[in-house]
Design an enzyme around this catalytic site. Structure first.
Site, short mmCIF file in Angstrom:
data_model
loop_
_atom_site.label_atom_id
_atom_site.label_comp_id
_atom_site.label_asym_id
_atom_site.label_seq_id
_atom_site.Cartn_x
_atom_site.Cartn_y
_atom_site.Cartn_z
N HIS A 92 0.81 -1.22 0.00
CA HIS A 92 0.00 0.00 0.00
C HIS A 92 0.84 1.27 0.00
O HIS A 92 0.30 2.38 -0.09
CB HIS A 92 -0.94 0.01 1.21
N ASP A 122 -2.29 1.73 -4.90
CA ASP A 122 -3.57 2.05 -4.27
C ASP A 122 -4.63 1.04 -4.69
O ASP A 122 -4.44 0.24 -5.61
CB ASP A 122 -4.02 3.48 -4.63
#
Length: 474
Positions: free
Chosen positions: A444, A448
């Site tokens: 992350h 995204d």
């Protein structure tokens, strides 16, 4: 007369034997023409300590898994000495010398250290004298190096296990006719050759155990249901009632290091389901074509190729992030790893340069990796350099998973088992669909959720409509 060591006047060479017994006094005369004493009772060869060289990847110790020779055996250059296993790969050590094995420095499952003696070899003086600093070389091995053996000027295809079986029965591979592909010598070829020599009656060929399944019969017979019941273990379990402590070694040791580093990555997950009805039909049509080419065609080559096509559109999933989190490297090659469950533990070899490979080429490479993985013969090159990973947990069971990223990669997918489930078509009619679930994990810090979802949707579209892949194949 016993002489501990003798030196000639014209040579600085020593006789390596500890004692030389001479009964002819005339032989004790030294002259400039004499290089050494000759006696039929003593070998004049030089004993060299064959050392384990640096295998690379920062490896300092390995476990000795199998010896292909024993003390007193004669070896030639490029003959297999032993198989060792690090925490990253299995490597076959080959001889650099022609000579006789005088000492094995390790037993099976002992830890051998880089730079330390592995075996002592008495070098044939007629073939030259080796330097004391000479050590074994262990470059990354290709499939050819694992399966070929030099015998009297021609190559014989045989795996290390087959070579060992031949050695234990004093059989020369050059005298055995191979029945495998490209005249490869199989285990049953050795057993059949041995039976002809001894007149023994052998059990049925092990090929029967891996023969392709017979055409499916109607599931009405009760025997078919019985086959699905798990077979109990062949030997009873023994409970000692005592705790047992074992060192963490081999691939398990690698897993400790990798997973400890992996869980420092902030993961996020994304799941979806794929309708593989069309892909299953396509595979059934292509399986006979693949078999003609000597290839076993599974679903995984399609999954891998579809992932590669998706990575071309979303290259951030085929990237790596440096330790300082300041630079992202976008990898040009799609080296897609495939998690495999083996007797040695979890291993993840990878198919190199998938972006330029056809589905058939990917399938052939998978066949090779699976064969070597089952035998514990994967080389360092097969297990390193991965850029993206798929794990087919569905072959064992389960639908969803939470896969852990393998650093320095930034994404991984876990594939569930294929299930026949009811679904609705555009007209609202119920139909039978072949459904597979996929679970993605991504880093992350640089990926995204929207990017992961778009990649997954593209990958899904290729598999649900496999003909669409033809538009993007290079």
């Amino acid at each position: 007369v016993c002489i501990h060591r003798a030196r000639s006047c014209s040579s600085v060479g020593f006789i390596k034997s500890k004692y030389v017994c001479l009964f002819d006094k005339a032989a004790l005369k030294f002259s400039h023409q004499q290089r050494f004493f000759r006696t039929s009772a003593v070998s004049c060869g030089q004993v060299v300590q064959f050392k384990l060289s640096d295998i690379g990847e920062g490896i300092t110790e390995v476990t000795v898994k199998e010896w292909y020779i024993k003390e007193g055996d004669s070896v030639s250059q490029f003959d297999s000495i032993c198989e060792v296993q690090s925490d990253k790969a299995s490597v076959t050590i080959t001889s650099r010398y022609d000579g006789i094995i005088r000492k094995l420095h390790y037993n099976l499952d002992d830890i051998a250290f880089v730079g330390k003696p592995l075996v002592d070899i008495e070098i044939d003086p007629s073939k030259g004298v080796a330097s004391e600093e000479d050590v074994v070389e262990t470059p990354p091995m290709s499939h050819e190096e694992h399966t070929h053996q030099e015998i009297k000027g021609h190559k014989t295809l045989a795996t290390p296990a087959v070579r060992r079986l031949a050695m234990e029965n004093n059989i020369k591979l050059s005298e055995v006719v191979g029945t495998g592909k490209d005249n490869r010598i199989l285990k049953e070829d050795i057993l059949n050759y041995l039976a002809k020599q001894t007149g023994a009656i052998l059990p049925p060929s092990p090929k029967a155990e891996i023969a392709p399944p017979l055409p499916k019969s109607p599931p009405a017979a009760p025997k078919d249901k019985a086959r699905k019941i798990p077979v109990p273990v062949s030997r009873p379990l023994v409970f000692s009632g005592k705790d047992k402590t074992e060192p963490v070694t081999g691939f398990q040791k690698a897993m400790v290091k990798t997973m400890s580093a992996a869980l420092k990555i902030p993961h996020f997950g994304y799941c979806d389901e794929i309708d593989l009805t069309q892909l299953i039909q396509l595979r059934e049509e292509l399986k006979p074509v693949a078999e003609i080419r000597g290839i076993k065609l599974s679903f995984m080559p399609f999954f891998i190729k579809a992932a590669s096509l998706g990575l071309l559109q979303y290259p951030v999933l085929n990237a790596s992030l440096d330790e300082s989190c300041r630079n992202v490297t976008y990898k040009a090659s799609h080296n897609i790893g495939v998690a495999m469950d083996t007797e040695q533990g979890l291993i993840v070899p990878n198919v190199k340069n998938v972006q330029v490979c056809s589905v058939f080429e990917i399938a052939a490479e998978l066949n090779r990796l699976q064969s070597l993985g089952s035998a514990g013969q994967l080389g360092t090159n097969d297990l390193t350099g991965g850029t993206f990973t798929l794990s087919n947990v569905g072959t064992i069971g389960g639908t969803y998973a939470k896969p852990v990223i393998l650093p320095p990669e930034v994404a991984i997918g876990a594939l569930g088992k294929i299930q026949v489930l009811p679904r609705f078509n555009a007209k609202g009619e119920v139909f039978k669909a072949q459904i597979m679930n996929v679970s993605w994990s991504a880093d992350h810090r640089i990926i995204d959720g929207a990017t992961m979802a778009r990649f997954s949707n593209l990958w899904k579209s290729y598999l649900e409509n496999p003909a669409s892949m033809l538009l993007d194949l290079k």
